[in-house]
Design a protein around this motif. Structure first.
Motif, PDB file in Angstrom:
ATOM      1  N   UNK A 114      50.797 -35.020  62.325  1.00  0.00           N
ATOM      2  CA  UNK A 114      49.824 -35.568  61.371  1.00  0.00           C
ATOM      3  C   UNK A 114      48.480 -34.912  61.667  1.00  0.00           C
ATOM      4  N   UNK A 115      48.329 -33.676  61.193  1.00  0.00           N
ATOM      5  CA  UNK A 115      47.168 -32.853  61.541  1.00  0.00           C
ATOM      6  C   UNK A 115      45.861 -33.406  60.990  1.00  0.00           C
ATOM      7  N   UNK A 116      45.933 -34.273  59.989  1.00  0.00           N
ATOM      8  CA  UNK A 116      44.717 -34.871  59.430  1.00  0.00           C
ATOM      9  C   UNK A 116      44.136 -35.938  60.353  1.00  0.00           C
ATOM     10  N   UNK A 117      44.872 -36.302  61.402  1.00  0.00           N
ATOM     11  CA  UNK A 117      44.351 -37.239  62.397  1.00  0.00           C
ATOM     12  C   UNK A 117      43.827 -36.462  63.599  1.00  0.00           C
ATOM     13  N   UNK A 118      42.775 -36.956  64.251  1.00  0.00           N
ATOM     14  CA  UNK A 118      42.290 -36.271  65.448  1.00  0.00           C
ATOM     15  C   UNK A 118      43.351 -36.305  66.557  1.00  0.00           C
ATOM     16  N   UNK A 119      43.361 -35.286  67.422  1.00  0.00           N
ATOM     17  CA  UNK A 119      44.385 -35.215  68.474  1.00  0.00           C
ATOM     18  C   UNK A 119      44.509 -36.488  69.322  1.00  0.00           C
ATOM     19  N   UNK A 120      43.399 -37.145  69.634  1.00  0.00           N
ATOM     20  CA  UNK A 120      43.500 -38.349  70.470  1.00  0.00           C
ATOM     21  C   UNK A 120      44.220 -39.486  69.738  1.00  0.00           C
ATOM     22  N   UNK A 121      44.162 -39.503  68.402  1.00  0.00           N
ATOM     23  CA  UNK A 121      44.867 -40.523  67.620  1.00  0.00           C
ATOM     24  C   UNK A 121      46.353 -40.189  67.488  1.00  0.00           C
ATOM     25  N   UNK A 122      46.680 -38.914  67.444  1.00  0.00           N
ATOM     26  CA  UNK A 122      48.085 -38.498  67.330  1.00  0.00           C
ATOM     27  C   UNK A 122      48.897 -39.008  68.504  1.00  0.00           C
ATOM     28  N   UNK A 123      48.274 -39.104  69.669  1.00  0.00           N
ATOM     29  CA  UNK A 123      48.970 -39.580  70.871  1.00  0.00           C
ATOM     30  C   UNK A 123      49.429 -41.027  70.719  1.00  0.00           C
ATOM     31  N   UNK A 124      48.813 -41.754  69.812  1.00  0.00           N
ATOM     32  CA  UNK A 124      49.124 -43.176  69.626  1.00  0.00           C
ATOM     33  C   UNK A 124      50.210 -43.398  68.576  1.00  0.00           C
ATOM     34  N   UNK A 125      50.727 -42.314  67.972  1.00  0.00           N
ATOM     35  CA  UNK A 125      51.765 -42.425  66.956  1.00  0.00           C
ATOM     36  C   UNK A 125      53.115 -42.000  67.530  1.00  0.00           C
ATOM     37  N   UNK A 126      54.137 -42.188  66.738  1.00  0.00           N
ATOM     38  CA  UNK A 126      55.484 -41.739  67.132  1.00  0.00           C
ATOM     39  C   UNK A 126      55.725 -40.289  66.730  1.00  0.00           C
ATOM     40  N   UNK A 127      54.720 -39.656  66.116  1.00  0.00           N
ATOM     41  CA  UNK A 127      54.860 -38.283  65.652  1.00  0.00           C
ATOM     42  C   UNK A 127      54.407 -37.306  66.737  1.00  0.00           C
ATOM     43  N   UNK A 128      54.651 -36.021  66.486  1.00  0.00           N
ATOM     44  CA  UNK A 128      54.272 -34.972  67.431  1.00  0.00           C
ATOM     45  C   UNK A 128      52.755 -34.877  67.549  1.00  0.00           C
ATOM     46  N   UNK A 129      52.298 -34.484  68.724  1.00  0.00           N
ATOM     47  CA  UNK A 129      50.862 -34.318  68.966  1.00  0.00           C
ATOM     48  C   UNK A 129      50.415 -32.938  68.495  1.00  0.00           C
ATOM     49  N   UNK A 130      51.256 -31.960  68.633  1.00  0.00           N
ATOM     50  CA  UNK A 130      50.902 -30.607  68.212  1.00  0.00           C
ATOM     51  C   UNK A 130      51.674 -29.562  68.924  1.00  0.00           C
TER      52      UNK A 130
END
Length: 76
Positions: A60-76
């Motif tokens: 979910x590239x539209x979210x900042x990297x620190x928020x991606x860590x809080x999801x079940x999706x890939x960080x990058x």
């Protein structure tokens, strides 16, 4: 050369006014689908999951990297 950069764009005329806007913007990088922009109601990530794409292959590239860590999706 294939760039793996995809967009769905709304373009045309409404009344006498020009209409142009990005609805979906996806990139494929490092074997992951990067959702750069999602202007849909249902959500592109939800559609990809329904088609069998694992969450760990979707960023979910539209979210900042620190928020991606809080999801079940890939960080990058």
């Amino acid at each position: 050369m294939q760039q793996d950069h995809y967009q769905v764009v709304n373009t045309g005329w409404e009344n006498r006014r020009r209409v142009y806007g990005c609805l979906i913007h996806l990139d494929i990088r490092d074997c992951k689908i990067w959702i750069q922009y999602d202007g849909t109601e249902i959500g592109v990530a939800n559609e990809l999951i329904e088609y069998g794409i694992p969450k760990q292959d979707i960023v979910l590239a539209y979210q900042p990297p620190y928020m991606r860590k809080l999801t079940e999706f890939a960080v990058g």
